[in-house]
Every structure is written in structure tokens, then in C-alpha cells.
Scaffold this motif. Sequence first.
Motif, PDB file in Angstrom:
ATOM      1  N   ALA A 123      -3.370 -11.257   7.162  1.00 57.16           N
ATOM      2  CA  ALA A 123      -4.563 -11.351   8.003  1.00 57.16           C
ATOM      3  C   ALA A 123      -5.408 -10.086   7.939  1.00 57.16           C
ATOM      4  CB  ALA A 123      -4.159 -11.636   9.450  1.00 57.16           C
ATOM      5  N   ALA A 124      -4.854  -8.999   7.458  1.00 55.42           N
ATOM      6  CA  ALA A 124      -5.586  -7.738   7.378  1.00 55.42           C
ATOM      7  C   ALA A 124      -6.334  -7.576   6.060  1.00 55.42           C
ATOM      8  CB  ALA A 124      -4.619  -6.571   7.568  1.00 55.42           C
ATOM      9  N   ALA A 125      -6.396  -8.597   5.244  1.00 55.88           N
ATOM     10  CA  ALA A 125      -7.002  -8.490   3.918  1.00 55.88           C
ATOM     11  C   ALA A 125      -8.461  -8.035   3.970  1.00 55.88           C
ATOM     12  CB  ALA A 125      -6.895  -9.820   3.177  1.00 55.88           C
ATOM     13  N   ALA A 126      -9.242  -8.540   4.928  1.00 49.52           N
ATOM     14  CA  ALA A 126     -10.652  -8.152   5.015  1.00 49.52           C
ATOM     15  C   ALA A 126     -10.796  -6.675   5.357  1.00 49.52           C
ATOM     16  CB  ALA A 126     -11.375  -9.005   6.056  1.00 49.52           C
ATOM     17  N   ILE A 127      -9.976  -6.198   6.259  1.00 47.99           N
ATOM     18  CA  ILE A 127     -10.023  -4.774   6.604  1.00 47.99           C
ATOM     19  C   ILE A 127      -9.639  -3.941   5.399  1.00 47.99           C
ATOM     20  CG2 ILE A 127      -8.911  -2.967   8.003  1.00 47.99           C
ATOM     21  CD1 ILE A 127      -8.712  -5.035  10.234  1.00 47.99           C
ATOM     22  N   LEU A 128      -8.658  -4.410   4.675  1.00 48.37           N
ATOM     23  CA  LEU A 128      -8.205  -3.672   3.497  1.00 48.37           C
ATOM     24  C   LEU A 128      -9.286  -3.621   2.429  1.00 48.37           C
ATOM     25  CD1 LEU A 128      -4.558  -4.997   3.324  1.00 48.37           C
ATOM     26  CD2 LEU A 128      -5.393  -2.871   4.308  1.00 48.37           C
ATOM     27  N   ARG A 129      -9.999  -4.730   2.237  1.00 48.29           N
ATOM     28  CA  ARG A 129     -11.101  -4.731   1.268  1.00 48.29           C
ATOM     29  C   ARG A 129     -12.174  -3.718   1.673  1.00 48.29           C
ATOM     30  NH1 ARG A 129     -10.039 -10.209   1.171  1.00 48.29           N
ATOM     31  NH2 ARG A 129     -11.648 -10.680   2.691  1.00 48.29           N
ATOM     32  N   ARG A 130     -12.519  -3.710   2.969  1.00 50.07           N
ATOM     33  CA  ARG A 130     -13.523  -2.753   3.436  1.00 50.07           C
ATOM     34  C   ARG A 130     -13.027  -1.326   3.259  1.00 50.07           C
ATOM     35  NH1 ARG A 130     -15.296  -5.690   8.834  1.00 50.07           N
ATOM     36  NH2 ARG A 130     -13.135  -5.230   9.233  1.00 50.07           N
ATOM     37  N   ALA A 131     -11.753  -1.115   3.539  1.00 50.46           N
ATOM     38  CA  ALA A 131     -11.198   0.232   3.402  1.00 50.46           C
ATOM     39  C   ALA A 131     -11.259   0.679   1.948  1.00 50.46           C
ATOM     40  CB  ALA A 131      -9.759   0.265   3.911  1.00 50.46           C
ATOM     41  N   GLU A 132     -10.930  -0.226   1.054  1.00 47.99           N
ATOM     42  CA  GLU A 132     -10.965   0.124  -0.364  1.00 47.99           C
ATOM     43  C   GLU A 132     -12.383   0.436  -0.830  1.00 47.99           C
ATOM     44  OE1 GLU A 132      -9.078  -3.236  -2.150  1.00 47.99           O
ATOM     45  OE2 GLU A 132      -7.101  -2.339  -1.992  1.00 47.99           O
ATOM     46  N   LYS A 133     -13.378  -0.296  -0.316  1.00 44.81           N
ATOM     47  CA  LYS A 133     -14.763  -0.043  -0.709  1.00 44.81           C
ATOM     48  C   LYS A 133     -15.279   1.273  -0.133  1.00 44.81           C
ATOM     49  CE  LYS A 133     -16.189  -4.837  -1.192  1.00 44.81           C
ATOM     50  NZ  LYS A 133     -17.003  -5.920  -0.632  1.00 44.81           N
ATOM     51  N   ARG A 134     -14.949   1.524   1.128  1.00 41.01           N
ATOM     52  CA  ARG A 134     -15.476   2.706   1.800  1.00 41.01           C
ATOM     53  C   ARG A 134     -14.742   3.972   1.401  1.00 41.01           C
ATOM     54  NH1 ARG A 134     -15.551   1.487   7.978  1.00 41.01           N
ATOM     55  NH2 ARG A 134     -16.201   3.646   8.035  1.00 41.01           N
ATOM     56  N   ILE A 135     -13.457   3.860   1.170  1.00 38.04           N
ATOM     57  CA  ILE A 135     -12.640   5.039   0.912  1.00 38.04           C
ATOM     58  C   ILE A 135     -11.768   4.766  -0.309  1.00 38.04           C
ATOM     59  CG2 ILE A 135     -10.994   6.670   1.914  1.00 38.04           C
ATOM     60  CD1 ILE A 135     -11.996   5.059   4.609  1.00 38.04           C
ATOM     61  N   PRO A 136     -12.305   4.960  -1.489  1.00 37.31           N
ATOM     62  CA  PRO A 136     -11.537   4.628  -2.691  1.00 37.31           C
ATOM     63  C   PRO A 136     -10.292   5.490  -2.875  1.00 37.31           C
ATOM     64  CG  PRO A 136     -13.632   5.653  -3.255  1.00 37.31           C
ATOM     65  CD  PRO A 136     -13.634   5.449  -1.781  1.00 37.31           C
ATOM     66  N   THR A 137     -10.237   6.652  -2.262  1.00 35.04           N
ATOM     67  CA  THR A 137      -9.063   7.516  -2.410  1.00 35.04           C
ATOM     68  C   THR A 137      -8.201   7.480  -1.154  1.00 35.04           C
ATOM     69  OG1 THR A 137     -10.321   9.404  -1.616  1.00 35.04           O
ATOM     70  CG2 THR A 137     -10.241   9.059  -4.010  1.00 35.04           C
ATOM     71  N   LEU A 138      -8.115   6.299  -0.558  1.00 34.73           N
ATOM     72  CA  LEU A 138      -7.350   6.126   0.670  1.00 34.73           C
ATOM     73  C   LEU A 138      -5.902   6.554   0.474  1.00 34.73           C
ATOM     74  CD1 LEU A 138      -7.949   4.953   3.464  1.00 34.73           C
ATOM     75  CD2 LEU A 138      -7.137   2.787   2.620  1.00 34.73           C
ATOM     76  N   LEU A 139      -5.327   7.131   1.499  1.00 30.77           N
ATOM     77  CA  LEU A 139      -3.937   7.571   1.431  1.00 30.77           C
ATOM     78  C   LEU A 139      -3.012   6.362   1.459  1.00 30.77           C
ATOM     79  CD1 LEU A 139      -4.168  10.429   4.042  1.00 30.77           C
ATOM     80  CD2 LEU A 139      -4.290  10.637   1.569  1.00 30.77           C
ATOM     81  N   VAL A 140      -2.424   6.061   0.339  1.00 31.28           N
ATOM     82  CA  VAL A 140      -1.478   4.950   0.236  1.00 31.28           C
ATOM     83  C   VAL A 140      -0.190   5.492  -0.354  1.00 31.28           C
ATOM     84  CG1 VAL A 140      -3.258   3.192  -0.053  1.00 31.28           C
ATOM     85  CG2 VAL A 140      -2.323   4.298  -2.055  1.00 31.28           C
ATOM     86  N   PRO A 141       0.890   4.728  -0.252  1.00 26.44           N
ATOM     87  CA  PRO A 141       2.126   5.185  -0.896  1.00 26.44           C
ATOM     88  C   PRO A 141       1.878   5.489  -2.369  1.00 26.44           C
ATOM     89  CG  PRO A 141       2.547   3.284   0.486  1.00 26.44           C
ATOM     90  CD  PRO A 141       1.057   3.475   0.459  1.00 26.44           C
ATOM     91  N   ARG A 142       2.536   6.511  -2.847  1.00 26.83           N
ATOM     92  CA  ARG A 142       2.268   6.984  -4.221  1.00 26.83           C
ATOM     93  C   ARG A 142       2.493   5.917  -5.286  1.00 26.83           C
ATOM     94  NH1 ARG A 142       1.575  12.489  -3.906  1.00 26.83           N
ATOM     95  NH2 ARG A 142       2.543  13.474  -2.123  1.00 26.83           N
ATOM     96  N   ASP A 143       3.411   4.993  -5.043  1.00 26.93           N
ATOM     97  CA  ASP A 143       3.706   3.984  -6.051  1.00 26.93           C
ATOM     98  C   ASP A 143       2.817   2.738  -5.953  1.00 26.93           C
ATOM     99  OD1 ASP A 143       4.852   3.273  -3.647  1.00 26.93           O
ATOM    100  OD2 ASP A 143       6.610   2.359  -4.569  1.00 26.93           O
ATOM    101  N   ALA A 144       1.919   2.673  -4.958  1.00 25.33           N
ATOM    102  CA  ALA A 144       1.029   1.530  -4.809  1.00 25.33           C
ATOM    103  C   ALA A 144      -0.335   1.867  -5.401  1.00 25.33           C
ATOM    104  CB  ALA A 144       0.876   1.171  -3.344  1.00 25.33           C
ATOM    105  N   PRO A 145      -0.865   1.030  -6.292  1.00 26.89           N
ATOM    106  CA  PRO A 145      -2.162   1.327  -6.910  1.00 26.89           C
ATOM    107  C   PRO A 145      -3.331   1.213  -5.935  1.00 26.89           C
ATOM    108  CG  PRO A 145      -1.353  -0.805  -7.632  1.00 26.89           C
ATOM    109  CD  PRO A 145      -0.261  -0.181  -6.815  1.00 26.89           C
ATOM    110  N   THR A 146      -3.218   0.357  -4.913  1.00 28.51           N
ATOM    111  CA  THR A 146      -4.291   0.188  -3.937  1.00 28.51           C
ATOM    112  C   THR A 146      -3.687  -0.069  -2.563  1.00 28.51           C
ATOM    113  OG1 THR A 146      -4.399  -2.202  -4.206  1.00 28.51           O
ATOM    114  CG2 THR A 146      -5.824  -0.885  -5.639  1.00 28.51           C
ATOM    115  N   LEU A 147      -4.515   0.021  -1.549  1.00 26.70           N
ATOM    116  CA  LEU A 147      -4.074  -0.265  -0.191  1.00 26.70           C
ATOM    117  C   LEU A 147      -3.656  -1.740  -0.070  1.00 26.70           C
ATOM    118  CD1 LEU A 147      -3.743   0.499   2.767  1.00 26.70           C
ATOM    119  CD2 LEU A 147      -6.164   0.080   3.092  1.00 26.70           C
TER     120      LEU A 147
END
Length: 157
Positions: A123-147
Motif C-alpha cells: 500500500a505504500a507504493a505511491a509514497i515510495l514512487r514519490r520518494a524515489e522521484k524527489r530523493i534519488p539518493t534516499l537512504l536504503v539498505p546497502r543491498d537494495a537498489p531502490t527504496l
Amino acid sequence: MAAQATAAEEAATPQTDGGANYAAERQAAKHKFQQGEYEDAIKIWTGCLAHGCDAATLHANLAEAFLRVGRPTEAEKACDAALAVDDAPEATTKKALLRRARARLCRRDFEGCIADAKRVGKAAAAILRRAEKRIPTLLVPRDAPTLRAAVSDASSA
């Protein structure tokens, strides 16, 4: 006349059950919110809280209004209050988590945003898409390519 006096006394008496007695106020706040009058809705919902109405849905709605007027810190606090209500419906809990994730994103609390998004899952997919667009260098686990990948991995586990 006696009936009118009794009705006036009941209206002036503070309500303590936190439920049905505030239905009219909550409905008025909902209407104000739908009309885009978010500050008015906040005042009404805050008044209901001050008089003992402590429903999780009320806190979650208050959080959304705070987000709409650009007050993410207050929104996060309202979400915390919604999540603290023991008998909250699952749908309300998810809404509160999503709104807290949005508030944390606005406050640039990326780790908190990710944590809430993981708890909600797909259900958080829309927030995640916005986060990826707004903050491309978002702090995610090192082994995950994207949020989105980080949340997908967490919800499938």
C-alpha cells in the motif's frame, strides 16, 4: 420550553464518551476537510480531542489535515496517537502508518519513512514512487537498489 432548555444544557455539557456525542462535530470537520478548509477541520477535530474523543480515526484524519497545511511534525504526532489506540481497526492503523511515512518524508526522516513503509507493505507504493522521484539518493539498505525494492523485499519476507 423545557425541552429546549434541556437540549441547550446537553449541548453545553462536556461529553466524555468520545464516540457518538461528537458525531455532529466530526461530520462538520469532515465537511470542512472535503471543502479544502483544513485549518477549520483541524480546529474542530482538536476540539473533539480536548473533550475526550480519542478515536484512532480522528487522530488519523487530523494527521492528514496537518499534512495538507504543511505541518508534518504535528501530523507525525497525530499518527503516533492513532497508533497508540489499542482497539484501532486495521485499516485505520495502515492509514496512520502511511500518513506518518509521508510526514517523515516531508521532514526528511528517511529511515523512519522506510520503516513505516515496510510495515504497510504494498500500500505504500505511491509514497515510495514519490520518494524515489524527489530523493534519488534516499537512504536504503546497502543491498537494495531502490527504496521500492527494499519495501518489496520486506513485505515478501
